[in-house]
Write a protein that holds these residues in place. Structure first.
Motif, PDB file in Angstrom:
ATOM      1  N   UNK A   1       0.879  -1.167   0.000  1.00 33.37           N
ATOM      2  CA  UNK A   1       0.000   0.000   0.000  1.00 33.37           C
ATOM      3  C   UNK A   1       0.914   1.214   0.000  1.00 33.37           C
ATOM      4  N   UNK A   2       0.731   2.106  -0.950  1.00 29.66           N
ATOM      5  CA  UNK A   2       1.533   3.330  -0.983  1.00 29.66           C
ATOM      6  C   UNK A   2       1.038   4.255   0.125  1.00 29.66           C
ATOM      7  N   UNK A   3       1.964   4.684   0.975  1.00 28.17           N
ATOM      8  CA  UNK A   3       1.615   5.608   2.054  1.00 28.17           C
ATOM      9  C   UNK A   3       1.750   7.054   1.577  1.00 28.17           C
ATOM     10  N   UNK A   4       2.874   7.380   0.954  1.00 29.59           N
ATOM     11  CA  UNK A   4       3.120   8.733   0.445  1.00 29.59           C
ATOM     12  C   UNK A   4       3.793   8.639  -0.918  1.00 29.59           C
TER      13      UNK A   4
ATOM     14  N   UNK B   1      11.652  15.764   2.446  1.00 30.72           N
ATOM     15  CA  UNK B   1      11.966  14.421   2.916  1.00 30.72           C
ATOM     16  C   UNK B   1      12.548  14.399   4.322  1.00 30.72           C
ATOM     17  N   UNK B   2      13.450  15.316   4.629  1.00 29.28           N
ATOM     18  CA  UNK B   2      14.069  15.311   5.967  1.00 29.28           C
ATOM     19  C   UNK B   2      13.027  15.555   7.052  1.00 29.28           C
ATOM     20  N   UNK B   3      12.056  16.413   6.782  1.00 26.89           N
ATOM     21  CA  UNK B   3      10.973  16.658   7.740  1.00 26.89           C
ATOM     22  C   UNK B   3      10.134  15.402   7.920  1.00 26.89           C
ATOM     23  N   UNK B   4       9.843  14.722   6.825  1.00 27.65           N
ATOM     24  CA  UNK B   4       9.040  13.501   6.876  1.00 27.65           C
ATOM     25  C   UNK B   4       9.755  12.431   7.704  1.00 27.65           C
TER      26      UNK B   4
ATOM     27  N   UNK C   1       0.250  12.427  10.111  1.00 33.39           N
ATOM     28  CA  UNK C   1       1.352  12.490  11.076  1.00 33.39           C
ATOM     29  C   UNK C   1       2.709  12.515  10.359  1.00 33.39           C
ATOM     30  N   UNK C   2       2.874  11.646   9.381  1.00 40.53           N
ATOM     31  CA  UNK C   2       4.137  11.553   8.638  1.00 40.53           C
ATOM     32  C   UNK C   2       4.401  12.828   7.851  1.00 40.53           C
ATOM     33  N   UNK C   3       3.348  13.443   7.315  1.00 42.60           N
ATOM     34  CA  UNK C   3       3.508  14.610   6.450  1.00 42.60           C
ATOM     35  C   UNK C   3       3.406  15.956   7.175  1.00 42.60           C
TER      36      UNK C   3
END
Length: 174
Positions: free
Chosen positions: A40-43, A51-54, A99-101
């Protein structure tokens, strides 16, 4: 000529739940099966510009494992492709994405979870093939306990795992 590099965050289906899914992919979509295992693609790549923030979000917040419930196979992309759709409200999936983004993309697009069985880019589903797929039994729910940061160099090369992040298991208090 520059080689295109794609990156995404993915929730791979563990081997214990993957057998029926991978059988279909291997039989009817061998090109895609060779490129990447069922997931399943999350992002998507366009969501990972920060990317570093993620990665910092994943490491600092330590998100919890999630379960996604899946429905029966459906055709898409003018009936060329087949997927297993996530069903229900998928709150845990959407919360994990948010949360991830956070701070990297505070208004992400609504992305419905699914597992692609036949990708329309490199397969075509016939009525006969779809009838065969409809007869199979797929997992009704799959637990995802790890996020994989993956990369593909060029369209025809397999995806590689660059980094993995274990998700927390929530224990029940008695």
């Amino acid at each position: 000529m520059l080689t295109k590099i794609r990156r995404q965050l993915t929730l791979f289906v563990e081997a214990t739940n993957a057998s029926a899914i991978e059988e279909v992919r291997t039989a009817f979509n061998p090109v895609q099966s060779r490129l990447i295992n069922c997931h399943v693609t999350l992002c998507t790549e366009d969501e990972l510009e920060e990317l570093q923030q993620v990665i910092s979000n994943i490491n600092n917040v330590k998100p919890s494992a999630i379960t996604i419930h899946f429905g029966k196979p459906v055709r898409f992309a003018e009936s060329k492709g087949v997927l297993l759709p996530g069903i229900g409200n998928n709150t845990a999936f959407h919360s994990l994405r948010k949360l991830v983004l956070q701070k990297a993309n505070d208004n992400p697009a609504i992305h419905e979870p699914h597992i692609t069985l036949l990708h329309p880019r490199n397969s075509t589903c016939t009525d006969e093939v779809f009838s065969e797929i409809e007869e199979l039994i797929f997992p009704a729910a799959i637990r995802f306990a790890k996020i994989s940061f993956i990369e593909q160099e060029g369209e025809n090369n397999p995806w590689k795992i660059l980094q993995e992040f274990q998700l927390r298991e929530i224990t029940q208090k008695r």
